[in-house]
Design an enzyme around this catalytic site. Structure first.
Site, PDB file in Angstrom:
ATOM      1  CB  VAL A 160      -4.587 -12.324  13.292  1.00 39.47           C
ATOM      2  CG1 VAL A 160      -5.221 -12.837  13.886  1.00 39.47           C
ATOM      3  CG2 VAL A 160      -5.967 -11.139  12.164  1.00 39.47           C
TER       4      VAL A 160
ATOM      5  N   GLY B 103       0.410 -11.857  14.208  1.00 43.43           N
ATOM      6  CA  GLY B 103       2.377 -11.665  14.135  1.00 43.43           C
ATOM      7  C   GLY B 103       2.494 -13.319  13.652  1.00 43.43           C
TER       8      GLY B 103
ATOM      9  CG  ASP C  91      -3.341  -5.489  19.181  1.00 44.40           C
ATOM     10  OD1 ASP C  91      -2.680  -4.899  18.090  1.00 44.40           O
ATOM     11  OD2 ASP C  91      -3.645  -6.404  19.446  1.00 44.40           O
TER      12      ASP C  91
ATOM     13  CE  LYS D 115      -3.620  -8.124  17.302  1.00 43.86           C
ATOM     14  NZ  LYS D 115      -1.958  -8.756  18.202  1.00 43.86           N
TER      15      LYS D 115
ATOM     16  N   GLY E  68       6.021  -8.848  18.047  1.00 42.55           N
ATOM     17  CA  GLY E  68       7.573  -8.725  18.226  1.00 42.55           C
ATOM     18  C   GLY E  68       8.225  -9.007  16.358  1.00 42.55           C
TER      19      GLY E  68
ATOM     20  CE  LYS F 155      -2.415  -5.703  14.503  1.00 45.17           C
ATOM     21  NZ  LYS F 155      -1.192  -4.553  15.498  1.00 45.17           N
TER      22      LYS F 155
HETATM   23  P1  NDP Z   1       6.884   0.341  13.548  1.00 47.99           P
HETATM   24  O1  NDP Z   1       6.544   1.849  13.746  1.00 47.99           O
HETATM   25  O2  NDP Z   1       9.030  -0.054  14.030  1.00 47.99           O
HETATM   26  O3  NDP Z   1       7.807   0.423  11.393  1.00 47.99           O
HETATM   27  C1  NDP Z   1       6.973   1.726  11.120  1.00 47.99           C
HETATM   28  C2  NDP Z   1       7.860   1.708   9.577  1.00 47.99           C
HETATM   29  O4  NDP Z   1       6.898   2.399   8.029  1.00 47.99           O
HETATM   30  C3  NDP Z   1       8.909   2.939  10.027  1.00 47.99           C
HETATM   31  O5  NDP Z   1      10.477   2.056   9.812  1.00 47.99           O
HETATM   32  C4  NDP Z   1       8.575   3.810   9.862  1.00 47.99           C
HETATM   33  O6  NDP Z   1       9.869   5.214   8.909  1.00 47.99           O
HETATM   34  C5  NDP Z   1       8.132   3.228   8.212  1.00 47.99           C
HETATM   35  N1  NDP Z   1       6.918   4.405   8.037  1.00 47.99           N
HETATM   36  C6  NDP Z   1       6.335   5.241   8.843  1.00 47.99           C
HETATM   37  N2  NDP Z   1       5.606   5.816   8.372  1.00 47.99           N
HETATM   38  C7  NDP Z   1       5.447   6.176   6.742  1.00 47.99           C
HETATM   39  C8  NDP Z   1       5.118   6.531   5.608  1.00 47.99           C
HETATM   40  N3  NDP Z   1       4.504   7.586   5.501  1.00 47.99           N
HETATM   41  N4  NDP Z   1       5.687   6.657   4.645  1.00 47.99           N
HETATM   42  C9  NDP Z   1       7.059   4.941   4.693  1.00 47.99           C
HETATM   43  N5  NDP Z   1       7.259   4.581   5.576  1.00 47.99           N
HETATM   44  C10 NDP Z   1       6.863   5.147   6.582  1.00 47.99           C
HETATM   45  O7  NDP Z   1       5.943  -0.147  13.428  1.00 47.99           O
HETATM   46  P2  NDP Z   1       5.905  -1.273  13.172  1.00 47.99           P
HETATM   47  O8  NDP Z   1       7.439  -2.488  12.703  1.00 47.99           O
HETATM   48  O9  NDP Z   1       6.524  -2.463  14.932  1.00 47.99           O
HETATM   49  O10 NDP Z   1       4.766  -1.964  13.011  1.00 47.99           O
HETATM   50  C11 NDP Z   1       4.603  -2.374  11.540  1.00 47.99           C
HETATM   51  C12 NDP Z   1       3.239  -2.504  11.208  1.00 47.99           C
HETATM   52  O11 NDP Z   1       3.106  -4.515  11.719  1.00 47.99           O
HETATM   53  C13 NDP Z   1       1.956  -2.507  11.610  1.00 47.99           C
HETATM   54  O12 NDP Z   1       0.593  -2.817  11.091  1.00 47.99           O
HETATM   55  C14 NDP Z   1       1.512  -3.495  13.311  1.00 47.99           C
HETATM   56  O13 NDP Z   1       0.379  -3.185  13.558  1.00 47.99           O
HETATM   57  C15 NDP Z   1       1.889  -4.163  12.652  1.00 47.99           C
HETATM   58  N6  NDP Z   1       2.512  -5.152  13.389  1.00 47.99           N
HETATM   59  C16 NDP Z   1       3.439  -5.053  14.406  1.00 47.99           C
HETATM   60  C17 NDP Z   1       3.402  -6.344  15.368  1.00 47.99           C
HETATM   61  C18 NDP Z   1       4.956  -5.866  16.101  1.00 47.99           C
HETATM   62  O14 NDP Z   1       5.200  -6.801  17.165  1.00 47.99           O
HETATM   63  N7  NDP Z   1       5.876  -4.771  16.106  1.00 47.99           N
HETATM   64  C19 NDP Z   1       2.967  -7.319  15.570  1.00 47.99           C
HETATM   65  C20 NDP Z   1       2.004  -7.535  14.285  1.00 47.99           C
HETATM   66  C21 NDP Z   1       1.283  -7.029  13.415  1.00 47.99           C
HETATM   67  P3  NDP Z   1      10.941   5.121  10.140  1.00 47.99           P
HETATM   68  O15 NDP Z   1      11.448   3.781  10.337  1.00 47.99           O
HETATM   69  O16 NDP Z   1      11.636   6.369   9.145  1.00 47.99           O
HETATM   70  O17 NDP Z   1      10.264   6.206  11.171  1.00 47.99           O
HETATM   71  N1  HSE Z   2       0.295  -4.818  21.149  1.00 46.97           N
HETATM   72  C1  HSE Z   2      -0.014  -6.206  20.456  1.00 46.97           C
HETATM   73  C2  HSE Z   2       0.205  -7.235  21.781  1.00 46.97           C
HETATM   74  C3  HSE Z   2       0.621  -6.794  19.236  1.00 46.97           C
HETATM   75  O1  HSE Z   2       0.827  -6.826  22.869  1.00 46.97           O
HETATM   76  O2  HSE Z   2      -0.228  -8.227  21.315  1.00 46.97           O
HETATM   77  C4  HSE Z   2       0.624  -6.484  17.974  1.00 46.97           C
HETATM   78  O3  HSE Z   2      -0.611  -6.809  17.645  1.00 46.97           O
END
Ligand code: NDP
Ligand code: HSE
Length: 432
Positions: free
Chosen positions: A136, A138, A205, A209, A306, A109
């Site tokens: 936006v 999830g 956040d 969105k 999530g 986002k």
């Molecule tokens: P995490 O921090 O759990 O995961 C990030 C991942 O990206 C990790 O595997 C990390 O590697 C990898 N990473 C980071 N930097 C690099 C790089 N330079 N090159 C290659 N890999 C890299 O994040 P989330 O999964 O929670 O979130 C990911 C995206 O999804 C974000 O944009 C977030 O805003 C969005 N999002 C997340 C939600 C959620 O509930 N978590 C909901 C909706 C959207 P490593 O594992 O090795 O550290």
């Molecule tokens: N941290 C956000 C929330 C989820 O609490 O809704 C990822 O956008």
């Protein structure tokens, strides 16, 4: 596997909460997705920051790498799914993928709310898809419904509860009578809130969105920094109790609407009438409420965060990209920000307002307060007063007033010797 046959080789950037769930979803439902849709989704490469980290997933040799640029440039990869987060290097990697003619899917986002115009322009020029359903809400279907199912409408308003962490905190404050800090700690213990909760509780956040939703709904570029933003740190258990007594719930509201050709986009705590559809959205759930000129009111509710819900949206986008490729219809970017419209600053907006004040409890005090409202042309809709001995709490809910009028009222109230403090001023959604 080749593009154009409903077969897609995916390069996944990131394998954390969302990326890990994408891998598990593809492994669990991949065969069923192929059976139902004719689309084959193959995980060709996965890039992470720390390839040596244990993540409970086994990959064939050569799939996992620490070099995201290598995945983008790999000729064996047709489409990039970006779930690594952050603005850079994600922006550069996606532009590189697009220039190479690869469609991209993202859950990011902050990236789209800041660089959407650049990325969608690049995707349109390259004739590739750029999909962002997961960015936006999830797992909540909101981008596609706005772009497709409601495309025939003039959207009048998009309102949402776009942040699960703050909704959980406000729900606990309402249910348990907790103050903000206690509810935040509970949200952190349960894994909803980050150790540094700034992004969520200060509204960043939700603002990102809302910028994305407003851009799509009103066909005009809205940047994250264009969204007026206030967080929930000042909301107290007392505000929530008074609001309930007056027939309102307190929510972190994200609201975008068009008025007289200008677009208003704001995120702030708001009192919602208890019969407003968003008032009943509890705990960590998200909801998006759209008012269209022909469709009327439409609302979607679901899990805004999530790994699993978000992976559901990422993979749905991948299926759509594969379908497009099969049909030779790629390049449907769907970001038609073709009529840039001016934005309305918060100073020019109008809402009813709830005010909680602590005053000296003696004759004539309320008359002096009421006189200030009257002199500034602000009409009072309701009043609650609770005496606490030497002091009294006064709650006033106004009729709709201009932000500028309310600022003058507040400045004059602060100058009254009998006023100890204005504890909070919270806008009310709708008409009072
Ligand atoms: P995490 O921090 O759990 O995961 C990030 C991942 O990206 C990790 O595997 C990390 O590697 C990898 N990473 C980071 N930097 C690099 C790089 N330079 N090159 C290659 N890999 C890299 O994040 P989330 O999964 O929670 O979130 C990911 C995206 O999804 C974000 O944009 C977030 O805003 C969005 N999002 C997340 C939600 C959620 O509930 N978590 C909901 C909706 C959207 P490593 O594992 O090795 O550290
Ligand atoms: N941290 C956000 C929330 C989820 O609490 O809704 C990822 O956008």
């Amino acid at each position: 596997m080749r593009r154009g046959q409903g077969e897609l080789r995916i390069g996944l950037l990131g394998c954390g909460t969302v990326g890990g769930a994408v891998v598990r979803l593809l492994r669990t439902n991949g065969a069923e997705i192929r059976r139902r849709t004719g689309v084959g989704l193959h995980l060709a490469r996965v890039a992470v920051a720390h390839p040596e980290k244990s993540r409970g997933l086994v990959f064939d040799p050569g799939v996992l790498t620490g070099d995201a640029a290598e995945v983008v440039g790999d000729p064996q990869v047709d489409v990039i799914a970006e779930v690594m987060g952050g603005v850079e290097p994600a922006r550069r990697l996606l532009l590189d993928a697009i220039e190479r003619g690869k469609s991209v899917v993202t859950a990011n986002k902050q990236l789209i709310a800041r660089h959407g115009v650049e990325l969608f322009g690049a995707a349109a020029r390259a004739g590739v898809d750029l999909r962002l359903e997961a960015s936006v809400g999830g797992g909540l279907p909101v981008i596609q419904p706005l772009k497709e199912s409601l495309a025939a409408n003039r959207v009048l308003e998009v309102a949402g509860i776009l942040n699960g962490t703050t909704n959980y905190i406000l729900t606990k404050m309402a249910d348990e009578g907790w103050e903000f800090e206690e509810a935040l700690q509970d949200a952190q213990r349960r894994g909803f809130a980050e150790a540094d909760p700034t992004d969520d509780v200060d509204g960043h956040d939700a603002a990102a969105k809302l910028a994305i939703l407003a851009t799509i709904a009103f066909h005009t570029p809205v940047h994250a920094d264009d969204v007026y933003r206030e967080g929930i740190r000042r909301v107290s258990a007392q505000d929530i109790a008074f609001a309930r007594e007056l027939g309102f719930a307190v929510k972190l509201l994200a609201l975008a609407r068009e008025q007289q050709g200008r677009i208003e986009a704001r995120v702030h705590p708001a009192l919602l009438p208890l019969d407003h559809p968003l008032a009943s959205i509890r705990n960590e759930l998200n909801a998006v409420f759209v008012r269209g000129d022909f469709a009327g009111e439409v609302m979607t509710v679901g899990r805004g965060a999530g790994g699993e819900p978000t992976a559901s949206a990422v993979v749905a986008d991948l299926i759509d990209v594969a379908r497009n490729h099969r049909a030779g219809a790629h390049g449907r970017v769907g970001w038609e920000a073709s009529e840039p419209r001016p934005l309305r600053p918060i100073e020019d907006t109008a809402s009813p307002v709830y005010l909680l004040m602590q005053v000296t409890d003696r004759p004539g005090v309320f008359a002096r307060i009421a006189a200030i409202f009257g002199e500034e042309g602000v009409s009072i809709a309701s009043i609650v007063q609770k005496s606490r001995g030497q002091t009294a709490d006064i709650v006033i809910v106004t009729h709709t007033a201009l932000e500028s009028q309310m600022r003058r009222v507040l400045a004059r109230l602060e100058g009254l010797d009998v006023l100890h403090t204005v504890r909070n001023a919270i806008r009310v959604a709708g008409e009072v």
